[in-house]
Design a protein around this motif. Structure first.
Motif, mmCIF file in Angstrom:
data_model
loop_
_atom_site.group_PDB
_atom_site.id
_atom_site.type_symbol
_atom_site.label_atom_id
_atom_site.label_comp_id
_atom_site.label_asym_id
_atom_site.label_seq_id
_atom_site.Cartn_x
_atom_site.Cartn_y
_atom_site.Cartn_z
ATOM 1 N N ASP A 1 -5.799 -6.587 -13.565
ATOM 2 C CA ASP A 1 -5.507 -7.671 -12.618
ATOM 3 C C ASP A 1 -6.525 -7.677 -11.482
ATOM 4 O OD1 ASP A 1 -3.321 -8.400 -14.058
ATOM 5 O OD2 ASP A 1 -1.839 -7.532 -12.711
ATOM 6 N N ILE A 2 -6.755 -8.855 -10.951
ATOM 7 C CA ILE A 2 -7.441 -8.982 -9.665
ATOM 8 C C ILE A 2 -6.350 -9.054 -8.611
ATOM 9 C CG2 ILE A 2 -8.879 -10.460 -8.236
ATOM 10 C CD1 ILE A 2 -10.387 -11.269 -10.730
ATOM 11 N N VAL A 3 -6.400 -8.184 -7.608
ATOM 12 C CA VAL A 3 -5.356 -8.146 -6.574
ATOM 13 C C VAL A 3 -5.295 -9.525 -5.921
ATOM 14 C CG1 VAL A 3 -4.579 -7.039 -4.439
ATOM 15 C CG2 VAL A 3 -5.711 -5.676 -6.219
ATOM 16 N N PRO A 4 -4.103 -10.171 -5.932
ATOM 17 C CA PRO A 4 -4.024 -11.591 -5.566
ATOM 18 C C PRO A 4 -4.059 -11.883 -4.068
ATOM 19 C CG PRO A 4 -1.850 -10.770 -6.160
ATOM 20 C CD PRO A 4 -2.805 -9.649 -6.419
ATOM 21 N N ALA A 5 -3.800 -10.872 -3.234
ATOM 22 C CA ALA A 5 -3.779 -11.054 -1.780
ATOM 23 C C ALA A 5 -3.878 -9.655 -1.172
ATOM 24 C CB ALA A 5 -2.493 -11.757 -1.346
ATOM 25 N N GLN B 1 0.529 -4.225 0.469
ATOM 26 C CA GLN B 1 0.834 -2.812 0.674
ATOM 27 C C GLN B 1 1.637 -2.327 -0.529
ATOM 28 O OE1 GLN B 1 3.122 -1.794 4.201
ATOM 29 N NE2 GLN B 1 2.357 0.304 4.197
ATOM 30 N N LEU B 2 1.242 -1.186 -1.083
ATOM 31 C CA LEU B 2 1.847 -0.678 -2.307
ATOM 32 C C LEU B 2 3.215 -0.078 -2.021
ATOM 33 C CD1 LEU B 2 -1.342 0.954 -3.886
ATOM 34 C CD2 LEU B 2 -0.457 -1.371 -4.157
ATOM 35 N N LEU B 3 4.211 -0.415 -2.872
ATOM 36 C CA LEU B 3 5.598 0.011 -2.647
ATOM 37 C C LEU B 3 6.045 1.099 -3.614
ATOM 38 C CD1 LEU B 3 7.383 -3.447 -2.157
ATOM 39 C CD2 LEU B 3 6.485 -1.905 -0.398
ATOM 40 N N ASP B 4 6.026 0.793 -4.916
ATOM 41 C CA ASP B 4 6.573 1.693 -5.932
ATOM 42 C C ASP B 4 5.570 1.883 -7.054
ATOM 43 O OD1 ASP B 4 9.088 2.033 -4.718
ATOM 44 O OD2 ASP B 4 9.729 0.064 -5.465
ATOM 45 N N GLY B 5 5.590 3.085 -7.662
ATOM 46 C CA GLY B 5 4.712 3.393 -8.776
ATOM 47 C C GLY B 5 3.921 4.652 -8.492
ATOM 48 N N ASP B 6 3.209 5.128 -9.483
ATOM 49 C CA ASP B 6 2.465 6.379 -9.314
ATOM 50 C C ASP B 6 1.204 6.183 -8.487
ATOM 51 O OD1 ASP B 6 4.329 7.751 -10.809
ATOM 52 O OD2 ASP B 6 3.338 7.300 -12.708
ATOM 53 N N TYR B 7 0.300 5.338 -8.955
ATOM 54 C CA TYR B 7 -0.967 5.137 -8.247
ATOM 55 C C TYR B 7 -1.703 3.947 -8.864
ATOM 56 C CZ TYR B 7 -3.526 6.882 -12.279
ATOM 57 O OH TYR B 7 -4.046 7.023 -13.539
ATOM 58 N N LEU B 8 -2.704 3.474 -8.151
ATOM 59 C CA LEU B 8 -3.648 2.489 -8.694
ATOM 60 C C LEU B 8 -5.062 3.001 -8.460
ATOM 61 C CD1 LEU B 8 -2.345 -0.984 -7.405
ATOM 62 C CD2 LEU B 8 -2.005 0.010 -9.666
ATOM 63 N N GLN B 9 -5.925 2.767 -9.442
ATOM 64 C CA GLN B 9 -7.353 2.985 -9.239
ATOM 65 C C GLN B 9 -7.979 1.617 -9.079
ATOM 66 O OE1 GLN B 9 -9.926 5.071 -11.942
ATOM 67 N NE2 GLN B 9 -9.363 7.041 -11.076
ATOM 68 N N ILE B 10 -8.648 1.400 -7.945
ATOM 69 C CA ILE B 10 -9.105 0.052 -7.587
ATOM 70 C C ILE B 10 -10.609 0.030 -7.375
ATOM 71 C CG2 ILE B 10 -8.903 -1.803 -5.885
ATOM 72 C CD1 ILE B 10 -6.062 -0.888 -5.347
ATOM 73 N N ASP B 11 -11.260 -0.955 -7.980
ATOM 74 C CA ASP B 11 -12.685 -1.197 -7.779
ATOM 75 C C ASP B 11 -12.831 -2.144 -6.588
ATOM 76 O OD1 ASP B 11 -15.318 -1.928 -7.803
ATOM 77 O OD2 ASP B 11 -15.340 -2.699 -9.847
ATOM 78 N N GLN B 12 -13.357 -1.616 -5.476
ATOM 79 C CA GLN B 12 -13.508 -2.411 -4.261
ATOM 80 C C GLN B 12 -14.948 -2.865 -4.043
ATOM 81 O OE1 GLN B 12 -10.007 -0.751 -1.331
ATOM 82 N NE2 GLN B 12 -12.040 0.083 -1.025
ATOM 83 N N SER B 13 -15.787 -2.782 -5.091
ATOM 84 C CA SER B 13 -17.215 -3.064 -4.917
ATOM 85 C C SER B 13 -17.468 -4.483 -4.402
ATOM 86 C CB SER B 13 -17.959 -2.834 -6.235
ATOM 87 O OG SER B 13 -17.418 -3.639 -7.261
ATOM 88 N N ALA B 14 -16.622 -5.435 -4.818
ATOM 89 C CA ALA B 14 -16.817 -6.812 -4.363
ATOM 90 C C ALA B 14 -16.621 -6.953 -2.860
ATOM 91 C CB ALA B 14 -15.843 -7.739 -5.083
ATOM 92 N N ALA C 1 -0.330 2.679 0.823
ATOM 93 C CA ALA C 1 -1.708 2.256 1.043
ATOM 94 C C ALA C 1 -1.835 0.745 0.890
ATOM 95 C CB ALA C 1 -2.642 2.961 0.054
ATOM 96 N N VAL C 2 -2.918 0.205 1.437
ATOM 97 C CA VAL C 2 -3.186 -1.223 1.364
ATOM 98 C C VAL C 2 -4.256 -1.480 0.304
ATOM 99 C CG1 VAL C 2 -4.174 -3.201 2.601
ATOM 100 C CG2 VAL C 2 -2.499 -1.741 3.728
ATOM 101 N N ALA C 3 -4.026 -2.497 -0.521
ATOM 102 C CA ALA C 3 -5.030 -2.976 -1.479
ATOM 103 C C ALA C 3 -5.436 -4.378 -1.070
ATOM 104 C CB ALA C 3 -4.469 -2.967 -2.896
ATOM 105 N N PHE C 4 -6.731 -4.659 -1.151
ATOM 106 C CA PHE C 4 -7.244 -5.911 -0.597
ATOM 107 C C PHE C 4 -7.462 -6.970 -1.678
ATOM 108 C CE2 PHE C 4 -8.669 -2.515 2.266
ATOM 109 C CZ PHE C 4 -8.041 -2.943 3.431
ATOM 110 N N ALA C 5 -7.352 -8.212 -1.258
ATOM 111 C CA ALA C 5 -7.487 -9.350 -2.176
ATOM 112 C C ALA C 5 -8.825 -9.312 -2.897
ATOM 113 C CB ALA C 5 -7.348 -10.656 -1.401
ATOM 114 N N ASN C 6 -8.792 -9.688 -4.176
ATOM 115 C CA ASN C 6 -9.967 -9.836 -5.032
ATOM 116 C C ASN C 6 -10.653 -8.529 -5.401
ATOM 117 O OD1 ASN C 6 -10.737 -12.800 -5.699
ATOM 118 N ND2 ASN C 6 -9.956 -12.829 -3.607
ATOM 119 N N THR C 7 -9.987 -7.388 -5.134
ATOM 120 C CA THR C 7 -10.444 -6.139 -5.729
ATOM 121 C C THR C 7 -9.801 -6.020 -7.110
ATOM 122 O OG1 THR C 7 -8.655 -4.952 -4.604
ATOM 123 C CG2 THR C 7 -10.793 -4.991 -3.510
#
Length: 869
Positions: A151-155, A158-171, A185-191
Motif C-alpha cells: 500500500d501507499i500510505v493514504p494520509a 498514527q499506528l494503532l494495532d499490529g506488530d510493525y510496518l517497514q516503510i520506504d520513505q525515500s519519496a 509511531a507516525v507514518a507519512f502520506a505517500n510513503t
C-alpha cells in the motif's frame, strides 16, 4: 478536535489513546457517516490540489511563440501595405491554427483527466463499526484505516494495532533504506509499506500532510520526459524549420539585391515560412496520443503517461514478472499423494482441520477450494477446533487440535521433511517420500506434508499435497503473439529456478535460465560460473559461431586468470565492467531470470537499455516498482499494488495480459501515422519552398501570391489532423526511425514535385497564359498534388493496396481539394480559371501522384537490396 493545523510529527509524542480522544474517534467503531460528512466539509477531500493552467492562459499561449509571431507580423505587414484580403485570410489562419490546437489539447487533457479518475486508489477504513473500501480522497482526520504491504500510505497516520510496518520513505526524505515503525509511531502520506500490516488513525489529509510540501516543490521542477518517438519527430520539425529559414533568407537577399519593396519582401518571406514550417506538428502529436489513449481505455488499459503508447511501438524486449502477472497468484492443488492406510478424503479433512479459512492464507485456500469442488462429501465443518498454532517459520508447520462427537485429533500441516521426521518413518519409506518431494520440487510444485495423531495413538503421516500457481489462461497466447510481432519475452521472477523453468516451459519460453546471484557476483564460485559464461560469449563474439568445445577451452584459460583474483568486488570491477557488452549479450540470450530481487529487475532493464533495446516491464508487486519506473514502458497488471500502479505508465484494469498486445499494435499504428506525416511534411516543404526559391531566384517569377500561400497552408492543416484516425499498417516487427531511408524517400518525392511544378510552369508559359492565370493554376496543382502525397506516404506498397484510407482522412483531403478547386474556378481570392482548366490540372496532378507512388517503391527497393547485400 482542535483543528488540523497540528504537525503530524507532534503526535509521535502522544500516547495512542490521547490521540484517539483528541480526534474524537472510537478505535472499535471508527467514525459514523455524520462525523465523516462534518469533517469533509471542514477539511475538504484528501487530495493534493493540482494547479491547472488558467483557461485564459491556455488561449493566450496559442498566440505567443515563434510561429504565431511570424503569422502575426505577416498580418500586420499586410495591413500596413493595405492588402486587406491577405490580412483577413492570415487572421483567419491564425485563429484556425490556434483553435484546432486548443481544441485537441483540451480534448487530450480531458481524456487524461477522466482516465486518471478511474485509477483512484481505495483504502480499507472502519466506519460505523465495519470495515469498508472507500476511495482514498474520501478519508478524513479520525478515520481508522488498515494498511498493509504494497500500500501507499493514504494520509499522515498514527499506528494503532499490529506488530510493525517497514516503510520506504525515500519519496519524502530521500532515505535509501526502509524504516521500521511500531504502535504509536507516525507514518507519512505517500510513503510505501514494504512489510507488515497494521491499523492506524488518520491525522492529517490533503494539503495538510507532510507530503504536500514535497509536491509543491516537485510541481515547480517537474518536466515531462519526451519519448524516443517524440524526440525524433521534433528533430524532423527542427530540420524543416532550418531548411525553410535558409531558403527564405536566400529569397530575401536576392529580392533586396533587385531593389524590391522592403515591406513586401518581409511579408512574403514570413508568409512563405508559415506555409513551409510544420505548424500542425504539436496538434498532430497531441491528437494521435489522445486517440491511442482513448482506444486503450476501451480495452480497460489506462494510460498515465501518454508518451508510453509511442514507446511501445519500438519495444523489442518484454520483461515480465511471473507471480500474479503470467500466473494467477492463486495456488491450486495438483495430484495428491496418499500413503497406504489412508484415503484422499482423510488427507484433505486433516489438512483443513490444520487451517483456518478466515485467515485467507494463500497456501490454505486451495485446500478448502478442493474440498468444496471435488470432495463435497467431506464434512469438515462439523469438526470444532479446540486449539490452533499458526505457521511458524522456525518449526515450519501449523498445528491444531480438533474434536467431533468425543473423537479428538491432533493435526499437523507443513514442510514435508518436518512431517516425515515427526512420523518417524523407516529409512526406505523416508527415502521414497523425499524422492517424491524432490521430483515435485523439480516441476515447480510447493508441497505440504499432512499428519495426524488420533487420541492417544501414534503420530502418523497421511500424505503429500502438491500446490502450484497456474498460468493465466491467456498468458501463453500473449507470449506467442509477442514472438509473432518480433518481441522477445523474458520472465523475471523471485521464485526458485525449478518453478521458473517449469512455468516457462508451459508458456513456451526457451529454457535458457540464470539465477540472480549470477548477475550480482555474490560468491566466488558463482562469479567463476559467470566468468565462464562471459568468456564464452566474448570468444563467440570475436570469432563468430564456433564449436562449443573451443569456446570452453578459451573460457578455461580466462578462468585460470580470473581465479587469481581473490577479491570478488575487484573481479566485478576489473572483469565485468570491462566486458559490459558481453554482459548485455548474455542477458539478451537468457529467457528466464530466477530468484531475483528488485535491484536485479532494475539492473536487467537498465542493462538491456544500455544495449540499445527499448524495454517494457510488466508486474504487480512492490518489488516490481523500480523496474516499472526504469522501463521505457512500465505496465501494471490488474490488482497490482498501489506502489506498482504509481510507478507504471499503463495500468490494466481487467485480468490478463491480452490488452498489452493490443496496446503494442495501437502504438505501431500511431508510429505508422506519424511516419506518414513526417514523410509527407518533408516532401511538401521541399516541394513548396524549393519551387518558390528557384522560381524567384533563377526566373524572377513569383509562382503563387502571398494570399495563395496562406490559403495553401490553411487547406493543408485541416486534413493533416485526420491522419490520427487513418487506417494504417501494423508492422510485424518493432519499429524504429530509419532516418536515412525516410529523408531520401521524402526528398525524392519532394524533388519530383518540384520538377512536375516547373514542367507545368513551362507548359503554361509556352501556351501564352497570363501571369495571374499561371499563379492560380499552380496554386490548384500544389493543393491537389500535396494532398495526394498523403496517399503515397501512408502506404508501404501501391496506393490501392490495403489498408485503405479511413473515411475521415479521405473526406478531409478530398473536401479541401474540392474547396481549393472552387476557389480557383470561381475566382475566390484568386484569378478565376474555369472548370475546363481545373479538370486538366486535376488530371495532371493525378498523373504526378501515380509516378510519385512508383518513385517511392523504387527507392524502397534500393534500400531493401542494400540491406540484403
Amino acid at each position: 478536535m482542535d483543528g488540523q493545523g497540528r504537525k503530524s510529527k507532534e503526535y509521535e509524542q502522544k500516547p495512542v489513546e490521547e490521540t484517539l480522544s483528541e480526534l474524537k474517534v472510537d478505535r472499535t467503531l471508527g467514525l459514523d457517516d455524520k462525523a465523516v460528512s462534518e469533517r469533509r466539509s471542514r477539511f475538504g477531500f484528501n487530495e493534493i490540489e493540482e494547479k491547472e493552467e488558467a483557461l485564459w492562459h491556455r488561449v493566450f499561449r496559442r498566440f505567443w511563440g515563434p510561429i504565431p509571431w511570424m503569422i502575426e507580423v505577416a498580418a500586420i505587414l499586410s495591413a500596413a501595405v493595405q492588402k486587406w484580403e491577405d490580412f483577413s485570410i492570415i487572421f483567419v489562419m491564425l485563429l484556425v491554427n490556434a483553435g484546432l490546437d486548443f481544441m485537441q489539447e483540451h480534448r487530450a487533457l480531458n481524456a487524461l483527466k477522466t482516465l486518471k479518475q478511474r485509477l483512484s486508489k481505495e483504502v480499507t477504513v472502519r466506519r460505523n463499526g465495519q470495515f469498508v473500501r472507500v476511495p482514498v480522497r474520501e478519508l478524513v482526520p479520525g478515520d481508522i484505516v488498515k494498511i498493509r504491504i504494497g500500500d501507499i500510505v493514504p494520509a499522515d497516520v498514527q499506528l494503532l494495532d499490529g506488530d510493525y510496518l517497514q516503510i520506504d520513505q525515500s519519496a519524502l526524505t530521500g532515505e535509501s533504506l526502509p524504516v521500521t515503525r511500531k504502535t504509536g509511531a507516525v507514518a507519512f502520506a505517500n510513503t510505501i509499506v514494504k512489510q507488515g500490516e497494521m491499523l492506524a488513525v488518520v491525522l492529517n489529509t490533503g494539503m495538510n500532510t507532510s507530503f504536500s510540501s514535497v509536491v509543491a516543490l516537485v510541481a515547480e521542477a517537474q518536466r515531462q520526459e519526451r519519448s524516443h518517438f517524440q524526440k525524433m519527430v521534433i528533430q524532423i520539425g527542427n530540420f524543416l524549420i532550418m531548411v525553410t529559414l535558409v531558403l527564405v533568407l536566400l529569397i530575401v537577399m536576392v529580392s533586396l539585391f533587385r531593389h524590391e519593396p522592403l515591406l513586401d519582401i518581409i511579408r512574403f518571406a514570413l508568409v512563405l515560412s508559415v506555409a513551409a514550417i510544420p505548424v500542425a506538428l504539436p496538434a498532430v502529436l497531441s491528437v494521435t496520443m489522445a486517440v491511442g489513449a482513448m482506444n486503450l481505455a476501451k480495452r480497460q488499459a489506462i494510460v498515465s503517461r501518454l508518451a508510453a503508447i509511442e514507446e511501445l511501438a519500438g519495444v523489442d524486449i518484454f520483461c515480465t514478472d511471473k507471480t500474479g502477472t503470467l500466473t494467477k497468484n492463486q495456488m491450486e492443488v495438483a495430484n495428491p499423494e496418499v500413503l497406504e492406510g489412508f484415503t484422499e478424503q482423510e488427507l484433505f479433512l486433516y489438512a483443513a482441520l490444520a487451517s483456518r479459512p478466515e485467515n485467507n492464507d494463500p497456501v490454505e485456500l486451495p485446500i478448502f477450494s478442493y474440498l468444496d469442488t471435488k470432495l463435497k462429501s467431506v464434512d469438515w465443518k462439523s469438526w470444532k477446533q479446540t486449539s490452533f498454532t499458526p505457521f511458524d517459520p522456525v518449526s515450519k508447520r501449523t498445528e491444531a487440535d480438533a474434536e467431533k462427537d468425543g473423537h479428538t485429533v491432533h493435526v499437523v500441516k507443513g514442510a514435508p521433511q518436518v512431517v516425515i521426521e515427526m512420523a518417524g518413518l523407516d529409512e526406505a519409506r523416508t527415502r521414497k517420500l523425499n524422492d517424491s518431494v524432490n521430483e515435485l520440487a523439480s516441476k515447480g510444485y510447493r508441497t505440504l506434508g499432512v499428519g495426524v495423531k488420533e487420541g492417544e495413538g501414534m503420530f502418523r503421516m497421511i500424505g503429500l499435497i502438491p500446490l502450484y500457481d497456474p498460468p493465466r489462461e491467456d498468458s501463453k497466447q500473449v507470449i506467442d503473439e509477442m514472438h509473432k510481432f518480433g518481441v522477445k519475452v523474458k520472465m523475471v521472477t523471485g521464485d526458485n529456478l525449478a518453478i521458473a523453468r517449469e512455468i516457462g516451459g508451459i508458456l513456451g519460453l526457451e529454457q535458457k535460465t540464470i539465477r540472480s546471484s549470477q548477475l550480482s557476483g555474490a560468491s566466488a564460485n558463482e562469479l567463476l560460473n559467470l566468468a565462464e559464461v562471459l568468456a564464452t560469449a566474448i570468444y563467440r563474439k570475436l570469432k563468430g559461431d564456433v564449436e562449443l568445445r573451443e569456446a570452453k577451452a578459451f573460457a578455461s584459460d580466462v578462468m585460470e586468470q580470473v581465479g587469481k583474483l581473490y577479491d570478488t568486488r575487484l573481479l566485478e570491477r576489473e572483469f565485468i565492467h570491462t566486458h559490459e557488452s558481453a554482459i548485455v549479450e548474455m542477458i539478451e540470450d537468457v529467457d528466464i531470470f530466477a530468484e531475483v530481487v528488485p535491484e536485479d529487475k532494475y539492473r536487467i532493464v537498465d542493462t538491456l537499455q544500455k544495449g540499445g533495446h527499448i524495454v517494457s516491464m510488466t508486474g504487480d508487486g512492490v518489488n516490481d516498482a523500480p523496474a516499472l519506473k526504469k522501463a521505457d514502458c512500465g505496465i501494471a497488471v490488474s490488482n497490482a499494488t498501489d506502489a506498482a500502479r504509481a510507478a507504471a505508465d499503463i495500468v490494466l484494469t481487467a485480468p490478463g495480459l491480452s490488452v498489452i498486445n493490443a496496446a503494442m499494435q495501437q502504438a505501431r499504428l500511431t508510429f505508422a501515422r506519424m511516419k506518414s506525416y513526417a514523410t509527407f511534411r518533408i516532401a511538401e516543404t521541399i516541394r513548396i519552398i524549393l519551387f518558390m526559391t528557384l522560381s524567384i531566384v533563377v526566373f524572377n517569377f513569383y509562382p503563387i501570391t502571398p494570399l495563395m500561400i496562406i490559403l495553401l497552408a490553411l487547406l493543408n492543416d485541416i486534413p493533416i489532423l485526420a491522419i490520427a484516425y487513418d487506417n494504417s499498417t501494423i508492422h510485424p516487427t518493432p519499429v524504429r526511425w530509419k532516418m536515412q531511408e525516410l529523408l531520401i524517400i521524402a526528398s525524392s518525392l519532394g524533388l519530383f514535385g518540384v520538377i512536375a511544378s516547373f514542367l507545368l510552369f513551362f507548359l503554361l508559359q509556352q501556351y501564352g497564359f497570363s501571369e495571374p492565370m499561371i499563379q492560380t493554376l499552380l496554386f490548384l496543382k500544389l493543393i491537389i498534388a500535396g494532398h495526394s502525397t498523403l496517399y503515397v506516404t501512408r502506404s508501404e506498397g501501391w496506393f490501392w493496396q490495403r489498408p485503405w484510407p479511413s473515411p475521415l482522412l479521405f473526406g478531409a483531403t478530398f473536401g479541401t481539394e474540392i474547396l481549393g478547386t472552387i476557389f480557383a474556378v470561381y475566382g475566390l481570392f484568386v484569378t478565376p480559371i474555369g472548370w475546363t482548366y481545373a479538370l486538366l490540372i486535376w488530371a495532371y496532378a493525378l498523373l504526378e501522384f501515380v509516378i510519385n507512388d512508383a518513385i517511392k517503391l523504387a527507392v524502397k527497393r534500393v534500400f531493401l537490396q542494400r540491406n540484403h547485400d
